[in-house]
Design a protein around this motif. Structure first.
Motif, PDB file in Angstrom:
ATOM      1  N   UNK A 352     -27.799 -11.765  36.796  1.00 51.61           N
ATOM      2  CA  UNK A 352     -27.174 -10.794  35.886  1.00 51.61           C
ATOM      3  C   UNK A 352     -26.850 -11.369  34.513  1.00 51.61           C
ATOM      4  N   UNK A 353     -27.881 -11.740  33.737  1.00 49.86           N
ATOM      5  CA  UNK A 353     -27.613 -12.257  32.384  1.00 49.86           C
ATOM      6  C   UNK A 353     -26.949 -11.247  31.470  1.00 49.86           C
ATOM      7  N   UNK A 354     -27.160  -9.946  31.736  1.00 49.83           N
ATOM      8  CA  UNK A 354     -26.532  -8.903  30.927  1.00 49.83           C
ATOM      9  C   UNK A 354     -25.233  -8.395  31.504  1.00 49.83           C
ATOM     10  N   UNK A 355     -24.778  -9.037  32.613  1.00 46.64           N
ATOM     11  CA  UNK A 355     -23.496  -8.719  33.242  1.00 46.64           C
ATOM     12  C   UNK A 355     -23.368  -7.247  33.668  1.00 46.64           C
ATOM     13  N   UNK A 356     -22.181  -6.678  33.532  1.00 51.46           N
ATOM     14  CA  UNK A 356     -21.935  -5.321  34.055  1.00 51.46           C
ATOM     15  C   UNK A 356     -22.776  -4.288  33.311  1.00 51.46           C
ATOM     16  N   UNK A 357     -23.041  -4.525  32.033  1.00 55.32           N
ATOM     17  CA  UNK A 357     -23.865  -3.577  31.276  1.00 55.32           C
ATOM     18  C   UNK A 357     -25.274  -3.506  31.865  1.00 55.32           C
ATOM     19  N   UNK A 358     -25.827  -4.649  32.247  1.00 59.87           N
ATOM     20  CA  UNK A 358     -27.161  -4.657  32.854  1.00 59.87           C
ATOM     21  C   UNK A 358     -27.119  -4.013  34.229  1.00 59.87           C
ATOM     22  N   UNK A 359     -26.054  -4.272  34.997  1.00 60.18           N
ATOM     23  CA  UNK A 359     -25.904  -3.626  36.304  1.00 60.18           C
ATOM     24  C   UNK A 359     -25.887  -2.113  36.152  1.00 60.18           C
ATOM     25  N   UNK A 360     -25.139  -1.636  35.182  1.00 56.81           N
ATOM     26  CA  UNK A 360     -25.064  -0.199  34.915  1.00 56.81           C
ATOM     27  C   UNK A 360     -26.446   0.363  34.574  1.00 56.81           C
ATOM     28  N   UNK A 361     -27.181  -0.321  33.702  1.00 57.77           N
ATOM     29  CA  UNK A 361     -28.506   0.151  33.303  1.00 57.77           C
ATOM     30  C   UNK A 361     -29.477   0.176  34.470  1.00 57.77           C
ATOM     31  N   UNK A 362     -29.434  -0.852  35.305  1.00 53.14           N
ATOM     32  CA  UNK A 362     -30.367  -0.915  36.433  1.00 53.14           C
ATOM     33  C   UNK A 362     -30.043   0.135  37.498  1.00 53.14           C
ATOM     34  N   UNK A 363     -28.766   0.380  37.696  1.00 53.09           N
ATOM     35  CA  UNK A 363     -28.406   1.411  38.680  1.00 53.09           C
ATOM     36  C   UNK A 363     -28.787   2.790  38.154  1.00 53.09           C
ATOM     37  N   UNK A 364     -28.608   3.021  36.868  1.00 50.06           N
ATOM     38  CA  UNK A 364     -29.054   4.289  36.287  1.00 50.06           C
ATOM     39  C   UNK A 364     -30.565   4.447  36.464  1.00 50.06           C
ATOM     40  N   UNK A 365     -31.300   3.365  36.252  1.00 48.90           N
ATOM     41  CA  UNK A 365     -32.753   3.366  36.458  1.00 48.90           C
ATOM     42  C   UNK A 365     -33.093   3.651  37.913  1.00 48.90           C
ATOM     43  N   UNK A 366     -32.381   2.980  38.840  1.00 54.37           N
ATOM     44  CA  UNK A 366     -32.664   3.169  40.261  1.00 54.37           C
ATOM     45  C   UNK A 366     -32.393   4.587  40.721  1.00 54.37           C
ATOM     46  N   UNK A 367     -31.296   5.174  40.242  1.00 56.23           N
ATOM     47  CA  UNK A 367     -30.967   6.559  40.606  1.00 56.23           C
ATOM     48  C   UNK A 367     -32.013   7.515  40.044  1.00 56.23           C
ATOM     49  N   UNK A 368     -32.453   7.264  38.812  1.00 60.63           N
ATOM     50  CA  UNK A 368     -33.448   8.139  38.189  1.00 60.63           C
ATOM     51  C   UNK A 368     -34.772   8.113  38.952  1.00 60.63           C
ATOM     52  N   UNK A 369     -35.101   6.962  39.567  1.00 60.26           N
ATOM     53  CA  UNK A 369     -36.368   6.817  40.283  1.00 60.26           C
ATOM     54  C   UNK A 369     -36.262   7.169  41.763  1.00 60.26           C
ATOM     55  N   UNK A 370     -35.066   7.579  42.209  1.00 56.33           N
ATOM     56  CA  UNK A 370     -34.853   7.916  43.630  1.00 56.33           C
ATOM     57  C   UNK A 370     -34.420   9.369  43.734  1.00 56.33           C
ATOM     58  N   UNK A 371     -35.240  10.215  44.335  1.00 54.44           N
ATOM     59  CA  UNK A 371     -34.908  11.639  44.439  1.00 54.44           C
ATOM     60  C   UNK A 371     -33.996  11.924  45.624  1.00 54.44           C
ATOM     61  N   UNK A 372     -34.088  11.115  46.680  1.00 51.94           N
ATOM     62  CA  UNK A 372     -33.234  11.296  47.863  1.00 51.94           C
ATOM     63  C   UNK A 372     -33.217  10.008  48.660  1.00 51.94           C
ATOM     64  N   UNK A 373     -32.303   9.919  49.619  1.00 56.28           N
ATOM     65  CA  UNK A 373     -32.213   8.717  50.444  1.00 56.28           C
ATOM     66  C   UNK A 373     -31.502   7.592  49.723  1.00 56.28           C
ATOM     67  N   UNK A 374     -31.862   6.362  50.062  1.00 51.46           N
ATOM     68  CA  UNK A 374     -31.183   5.195  49.510  1.00 51.46           C
ATOM     69  C   UNK A 374     -31.966   4.587  48.341  1.00 51.46           C
ATOM     70  N   UNK A 375     -31.226   4.014  47.420  1.00 47.45           N
ATOM     71  CA  UNK A 375     -31.850   3.328  46.292  1.00 47.45           C
ATOM     72  C   UNK A 375     -32.327   1.966  46.759  1.00 47.45           C
ATOM     73  N   UNK A 376     -33.611   1.672  46.556  1.00 46.02           N
ATOM     74  CA  UNK A 376     -34.200   0.423  47.042  1.00 46.02           C
ATOM     75  C   UNK A 376     -34.161  -0.658  45.966  1.00 46.02           C
ATOM     76  N   UNK A 377     -34.437  -1.890  46.381  1.00 46.56           N
ATOM     77  CA  UNK A 377     -34.521  -2.994  45.425  1.00 46.56           C
ATOM     78  C   UNK A 377     -35.668  -2.778  44.452  1.00 46.56           C
ATOM     79  N   UNK A 378     -36.762  -2.183  44.935  1.00 51.17           N
ATOM     80  CA  UNK A 378     -37.918  -1.935  44.070  1.00 51.17           C
ATOM     81  C   UNK A 378     -37.557  -0.977  42.943  1.00 51.17           C
TER      82      UNK A 378
END
Length: 461
Positions: A352-378
């Motif tokens: 996490x070089x970008x710390x909480x801001x990067x975590x926030x961005x990646x989770x937003x990305x993961x949610x956007x790419x997941x229509x249902x079920x669980x958000x995966x590492x991919x």
């Protein structure tokens, strides 16, 4: 008007303050040392404010402050101190003193601070009577480091001193500033924010102090600055390490006197503002290098708060991730059901070089790419081959290749190698953030001004 106890072992100081305060209509009591002050406080429960010297015989100002906080918590305390006692004065602020007066002080400054202290005490008592919570903003996390930060915010909630938040980019310094504001006696006032690194020195001064009509090209009318807009509240000064020396001088004047002059103006204005500053730079090193004023550093760092990097508190990642997931799922209208096991494991091993801001961005990305079920590492890390090891391995490979060339006595160009590696990192950050300079600078751990310079220097724009 209030009932005030003046405590000082110098009779001349006691007499002078008694005369000045009585002229303003205050009811004044005096004591020659801390021991006598304890007796006066016990005999007079209507005392609202104590103005105490720091160095006294029998019982000094810190011991008196501790007694008042324990036995008379509704009494506010202002500490009078000499410059040589600065470290002790800072300790007094951390122990709960409302503010301090540096000797020798101007009578007008003393009267202004005393008026503010009495008003703040009234606000504090009214808020407590109404059952309002002291901390309206809570930091998400269960680690000892975050609990310590939250406890410090609550401990200094009744003080009015400046706060300096240290931490890497993306650690949540603005959230801490908001927590400080809403836990303070200024919670009903405005909170205004500015990024010091995003503007040139001349524009920054105009934003902070305002300007008058005709002061420069385009100044078609008088415009109030952020200090005027934040009057009665808090000004959050982000990236304070990027301030130019000339701006540092003007900021120091406001912190010491509450006075400023708009750009192009002559009339001195007064603002009642608490400053919370933040930086990701080593200000002590900058002081030694002569790029940051020592007196300004001590004025800002009365209450220092250090925020740990996200990699230093991995136990907080599940709580933070869950909090952010809920927010983005509602915002993006996704019926996600949490994180897959591989996603949680990867998040806790990633650096996490970008710390909480990067975590926030990646989770937003993961949610956007997941229509249902669980958000995966991919879904979270599809742009990174091996989130836990890629950064380390790439660095090792580059270093190993160059070391081998040098060991074989093959000449390299250090300047070109450094520039090439720097270019690759800046390009990667820009690509990952869709050319958003603010987010890219956070990923690289540099300021907005620095990445703007790097982009131009490397010819990337």
């Amino acid at each position: 008007m209030g009932r005030i106890l003046v405590v000082d072992d110098e009779a001349g100081v006691r007499s002078m303050l008694e005369v000045v305060l009585r002229r303003d209509g205050h009811d004044v009591r005096t004591a020659s040392d801390g021991t006598e002050a304890v007796e006066v406080l016990a005999a007079d429960p209507k005392i609202e404010l104590v103005l105490s010297d720091l160095r006294m015989q029998k019982m000094d100002g810190l011991a008196l402050l501790a007694h008042i906080r324990a036995k008379h918590p509704d009494v506010f305390v202002i500490i009078m101190t000499a410059f040589a006692e600065w470290d002790t004065a800072v300790r007094a602020m951390q122990l709960g003193a409302y503010n301090f007066l540096r000797k020798p002080f101007d009578n007008t400054a003393a009267r202004t601070l005393i008026t503010r202290a009495l008003g703040a005490r009234d606000h504090y008592l009214a808020a407590r009577a109404a059952g309002e919570s002291a901390a309206a903003v809570h930091l998400v996390g269960s680690s000892k480091a975050i609990h310590a930060v939250q406890a410090l915010i609550e401990q200094v909630s009744t003080t009015d001193s400046t706060v300096l938040v240290f931490g890497e980019s993306g650690t949540g310094k603005e959230l801490v500033a908001r927590a400080v504001h809403y836990a303070s006696l200024r919670a009903d006032g405005p909170m205004v924010r500015i990024n010091s690194g995003a503007l040139t020195p001349s524009l920054l001064e105009s934003e902070l102090f305002g300007h008058v009509k005709g002061s420069f090209t385009g100044a078609i009318e008088d415009r109030p600055g952020l200090f005027a807009l934040a009057d009665g509240g808090t000004l959050f000064l982000d990236e304070v390490g990027e301030l130019a020396i000339e701006t540092q001088v003007k900021l120091l004047r406001v912190l010491e006197t509450g006075e400023f002059t708009p750009v192009g103006g002559r009339e001195v204005r007064v603002a009642n503002v608490r400053v919370v500053a933040a930086t990701n730079r080593d200000l002590k090193a900058m002081v030694k290098a002569g790029t940051f004023r020592e007196d300004l550093y001590y004025r800002l760092a009365v209450i220092p708060i250090s925020l740990p990097a996200l990699r230093e508190r991995p136990e907080d990642i599940p709580l933070l991730a869950g909090h952010l997931l809920s927010r983005h799922a509602v915002k993006l209208r996704r019926g996600v059901a949490g994180f897959a096991p591989d996603a949680l494991e990867t998040m806790q091993t990633y650096s996490w070089p970008g710390n909480v801001r990067e975590l926030d961005n990646r989770i937003q990305r993961g949610v956007a790419l997941t229509t249902s079920g669980q958000v995966s590492a991919a879904a979270l890390f599809s742009d990174i081959e091996s989130p836990g090891t890629l950064r380390r391995e790439t660095g090792r490979q580059v270093r190993s290749g160059l070391e081998t060339m040098i060991q074989k006595r093959q000449a390299i160009s250090l300047e070109k190698e450094v520039e090439s590696f720097e270019r690759a990192l800046v390009e990667a950050a820009l690509k990952a953030t869709n050319d958003n300079l603010t987010e890219a600078s956070a990923l690289l751990g540099i300021s907005f001004r620095q990445i703007r310079y790097k982009v131009r220097q490397l010819g990337l724009r």
